[in-house]
Design a protein around this motif. Structure first.
Motif, PDB file in Angstrom:
ATOM      1  N   PHE A 127      -2.727   3.639  -7.057  1.00  0.00           N
ATOM      2  CA  PHE A 127      -2.696   3.880  -5.621  1.00  0.00           C
ATOM      3  C   PHE A 127      -1.856   5.103  -5.286  1.00  0.00           C
ATOM      4  CE2 PHE A 127      -3.779  -0.566  -5.788  1.00  0.00           C
ATOM      5  CZ  PHE A 127      -4.582  -0.779  -4.674  1.00  0.00           C
ATOM      6  N   THR A 128      -2.427   6.013  -4.529  1.00  0.00           N
ATOM      7  CA  THR A 128      -1.636   7.069  -3.919  1.00  0.00           C
ATOM      8  C   THR A 128      -1.026   6.472  -2.652  1.00  0.00           C
ATOM      9  OG1 THR A 128      -3.459   7.868  -2.538  1.00  0.00           O
ATOM     10  CG2 THR A 128      -3.234   8.864  -4.756  1.00  0.00           C
ATOM     11  N   ASP A 129      -0.085   7.165  -2.041  1.00  0.00           N
ATOM     12  CA  ASP A 129       0.500   6.676  -0.788  1.00  0.00           C
ATOM     13  C   ASP A 129      -0.582   6.498   0.273  1.00  0.00           C
ATOM     14  OD1 ASP A 129       3.008   6.714  -1.951  1.00  0.00           O
ATOM     15  OD2 ASP A 129       3.578   8.636  -1.057  1.00  0.00           O
ATOM     16  N   ALA A 177      -1.702   2.938   2.119  1.00  0.00           N
ATOM     17  CA  ALA A 177      -1.550   2.841   3.581  1.00  0.00           C
ATOM     18  C   ALA A 177      -2.757   2.179   4.249  1.00  0.00           C
ATOM     19  CB  ALA A 177      -1.304   4.225   4.171  1.00  0.00           C
ATOM     20  N   LYS A 178      -3.903   2.214   3.619  1.00  0.00           N
ATOM     21  CA  LYS A 178      -5.125   1.605   4.185  1.00  0.00           C
ATOM     22  C   LYS A 178      -5.059   0.074   4.201  1.00  0.00           C
ATOM     23  CE  LYS A 178      -7.874   5.406   2.424  1.00  0.00           C
ATOM     24  NZ  LYS A 178      -8.812   5.809   1.368  1.00  0.00           N
ATOM     25  N   TYR A 179      -4.145  -0.487   3.423  1.00  0.00           N
ATOM     26  CA  TYR A 179      -4.056  -1.946   3.277  1.00  0.00           C
ATOM     27  C   TYR A 179      -2.816  -2.480   3.992  1.00  0.00           C
ATOM     28  CZ  TYR A 179      -7.608  -0.955  -0.149  1.00  0.00           C
ATOM     29  OH  TYR A 179      -8.751  -0.517  -0.749  1.00  0.00           O
ATOM     30  N   ASN A 180      -2.656  -2.060   5.245  1.00  0.00           N
ATOM     31  CA  ASN A 180      -1.438  -2.348   6.011  1.00  0.00           C
ATOM     32  C   ASN A 180      -1.527  -3.583   6.894  1.00  0.00           C
ATOM     33  OD1 ASN A 180      -3.105  -1.516   8.054  1.00  0.00           O
ATOM     34  ND2 ASN A 180      -1.958   0.338   8.538  1.00  0.00           N
ATOM     35  N   GLY A 225     -10.077  -8.940   7.719  1.00  0.00           N
ATOM     36  CA  GLY A 225     -10.975  -8.920   6.576  1.00  0.00           C
ATOM     37  C   GLY A 225     -10.569  -7.951   5.474  1.00  0.00           C
ATOM     38  N   GLN A 226      -9.600  -7.107   5.728  1.00  0.00           N
ATOM     39  CA  GLN A 226      -9.114  -6.147   4.727  1.00  0.00           C
ATOM     40  C   GLN A 226      -7.941  -6.783   3.979  1.00  0.00           C
ATOM     41  OE1 GLN A 226     -10.339  -3.249   3.935  1.00  0.00           O
ATOM     42  NE2 GLN A 226      -8.821  -1.658   3.753  1.00  0.00           N
ATOM     43  N   PRO A 227      -7.869  -6.613   2.657  1.00  0.00           N
ATOM     44  CA  PRO A 227      -6.710  -7.152   1.929  1.00  0.00           C
ATOM     45  C   PRO A 227      -5.410  -6.518   2.430  1.00  0.00           C
ATOM     46  CG  PRO A 227      -8.374  -6.319   0.399  1.00  0.00           C
ATOM     47  CD  PRO A 227      -8.792  -5.924   1.776  1.00  0.00           C
ATOM     48  N   ILE A 228      -4.308  -7.208   2.211  1.00  0.00           N
ATOM     49  CA  ILE A 228      -2.981  -6.714   2.596  1.00  0.00           C
ATOM     50  C   ILE A 228      -2.201  -6.463   1.308  1.00  0.00           C
ATOM     51  CG2 ILE A 228      -0.871  -7.167   3.902  1.00  0.00           C
ATOM     52  CD1 ILE A 228      -2.553  -9.260   5.516  1.00  0.00           C
ATOM     53  N   TYR A 229      -1.803  -5.210   1.097  1.00  0.00           N
ATOM     54  CA  TYR A 229      -1.098  -4.838  -0.122  1.00  0.00           C
ATOM     55  C   TYR A 229       0.270  -4.278   0.214  1.00  0.00           C
ATOM     56  CZ  TYR A 229      -5.684  -4.865  -2.530  1.00  0.00           C
ATOM     57  OH  TYR A 229      -6.898  -5.212  -3.055  1.00  0.00           O
ATOM     58  N   MET A 230       1.200  -4.515  -0.675  1.00  0.00           N
ATOM     59  CA  MET A 230       2.507  -3.855  -0.601  1.00  0.00           C
ATOM     60  C   MET A 230       2.982  -3.610  -2.023  1.00  0.00           C
ATOM     61  SD  MET A 230       5.380  -6.732   0.429  1.00  0.00           S
ATOM     62  CE  MET A 230       6.800  -5.716   0.082  1.00  0.00           C
ATOM     63  N   TYR A 271       7.033  -9.453   8.810  1.00  0.00           N
ATOM     64  CA  TYR A 271       7.266  -8.520   7.715  1.00  0.00           C
ATOM     65  C   TYR A 271       6.146  -7.499   7.544  1.00  0.00           C
ATOM     66  CZ  TYR A 271      10.878 -11.895   6.721  1.00  0.00           C
ATOM     67  OH  TYR A 271      11.963 -12.727   6.839  1.00  0.00           O
ATOM     68  N   ASN A 272       5.348  -7.303   8.581  1.00  0.00           N
ATOM     69  CA  ASN A 272       4.250  -6.343   8.509  1.00  0.00           C
ATOM     70  C   ASN A 272       4.731  -4.925   8.209  1.00  0.00           C
ATOM     71  OD1 ASN A 272       2.404  -4.269  10.347  1.00  0.00           O
ATOM     72  ND2 ASN A 272       1.244  -5.675   9.035  1.00  0.00           N
ATOM     73  N   ALA A 273       5.944  -4.587   8.586  1.00  0.00           N
ATOM     74  CA  ALA A 273       6.478  -3.243   8.328  1.00  0.00           C
ATOM     75  C   ALA A 273       6.541  -2.931   6.834  1.00  0.00           C
ATOM     76  CB  ALA A 273       7.864  -3.096   8.942  1.00  0.00           C
ATOM     77  N   LEU A 274       6.589  -3.952   5.992  1.00  0.00           N
ATOM     78  CA  LEU A 274       6.719  -3.753   4.544  1.00  0.00           C
ATOM     79  C   LEU A 274       5.405  -3.396   3.850  1.00  0.00           C
ATOM     80  CD1 LEU A 274       8.965  -6.853   3.717  1.00  0.00           C
ATOM     81  CD2 LEU A 274       9.713  -4.463   3.940  1.00  0.00           C
ATOM     82  N   VAL A 275       4.268  -3.680   4.478  1.00  0.00           N
ATOM     83  CA  VAL A 275       2.983  -3.542   3.797  1.00  0.00           C
ATOM     84  C   VAL A 275       2.366  -2.162   3.998  1.00  0.00           C
ATOM     85  CG1 VAL A 275       2.569  -6.024   3.909  1.00  0.00           C
ATOM     86  CG2 VAL A 275       1.595  -4.567   5.664  1.00  0.00           C
ATOM     87  N   GLY A 276       1.444  -1.850   3.076  1.00  0.00           N
ATOM     88  CA  GLY A 276       0.774  -0.561   3.123  1.00  0.00           C
ATOM     89  C   GLY A 276       1.627   0.565   2.557  1.00  0.00           C
ATOM     90  N   LYS A 277       2.677   0.217   1.838  1.00  0.00           N
ATOM     91  CA  LYS A 277       3.592   1.229   1.274  1.00  0.00           C
ATOM     92  C   LYS A 277       4.423   0.590   0.172  1.00  0.00           C
ATOM     93  CE  LYS A 277       5.442   1.606   5.403  1.00  0.00           C
ATOM     94  NZ  LYS A 277       4.893   0.540   6.214  1.00  0.00           N
ATOM     95  N   ASP A 278       5.191   1.435  -0.515  1.00  0.00           N
ATOM     96  CA  ASP A 278       6.160   0.922  -1.491  1.00  0.00           C
ATOM     97  C   ASP A 278       7.460   0.687  -0.733  1.00  0.00           C
ATOM     98  OD1 ASP A 278       8.132   0.552  -3.490  1.00  0.00           O
ATOM     99  OD2 ASP A 278       6.915   1.666  -4.925  1.00  0.00           O
TER     100      ASP A 278
END
Length: 161
Positions: free
Chosen positions: A36-38, A42-45, A50-55, A77-84
């Motif tokens: 994953f690039t940044d 970010a697309k999985y925020n 229906g979109q997966p949530i990644y962090m 804790y949504n601020a934590l997702v879509g990024k490292d």
């Protein structure tokens, strides 16, 4: 600098092999995890239904979709997702300045907390779906020869594509 396609190819070779023999004889049912690039992450925020949530924590990307009540749209804790969010996890912080992979300046206690949360929460609870480019590649785009995929015996690799 390597192209995204070259990154993905490299990622497949790094993850699936520790020797040339393994490259020629890939085990049945083994699939490479994603790099994953940044921008990709970010697309999985958690903002789209229906979109997966990644962090990511420590450069390891987890599918935290099963924790949608915590990580989904408008969740605590949504601020934590879509990024490292390594620094934020170590400091137990949601401050915008802490939503980064940078661990410089963290105390020994924070680094211990990070490792504990990484192992006992994220690795224990959520499947690994990939790695950030910072984890697999060096700053100059060359492969990180010290990269080793995380062991996660409770899960199988999730195929997203």
């Amino acid at each position: 600098m390597l192209s995204v396609q070259m990154y993905l190819t490299l990622c497949s070779f790094i993850i699936l092999s520790s020797s040339a023999q393994e490259l020629r004889h890939k085990p049945v049912g083994t699939k490479p995890v994603r790099l994953f690039t940044d921008e990709d992450l970010a697309k999985y925020n958690g903002q789209e239904d229906g979109q997966p949530i990644y962090m990511a924590v420590k450069g390891v990307v987890f599918d935290v979709s099963s924790g949608k009540d915590f990580y989904g749209k408008d969740a605590a804790y949504n601020a934590l997702v879509g990024k490292d969010s390594t620094r934020a996890v170590a400091k137990m912080s949601l401050k915008p300045d802490d939503l980064t992979s940078d661990t410089s300046g963290l105390t020994e206690e924070q680094m211990k907390a990070l490792e504990d949360i990484f192992i006992n929460v994220y690795k224990a609870k959520y499947p690994i779906v990939g790695y950030t480019s910072r984890r697999i590649l060096n700053e100059d785009g060359t492969p990180n020869k010290n990269f080793k995929p995380e062991d996660q015996p409770n899960f199988t690799i999730k195929e997203e594509f």
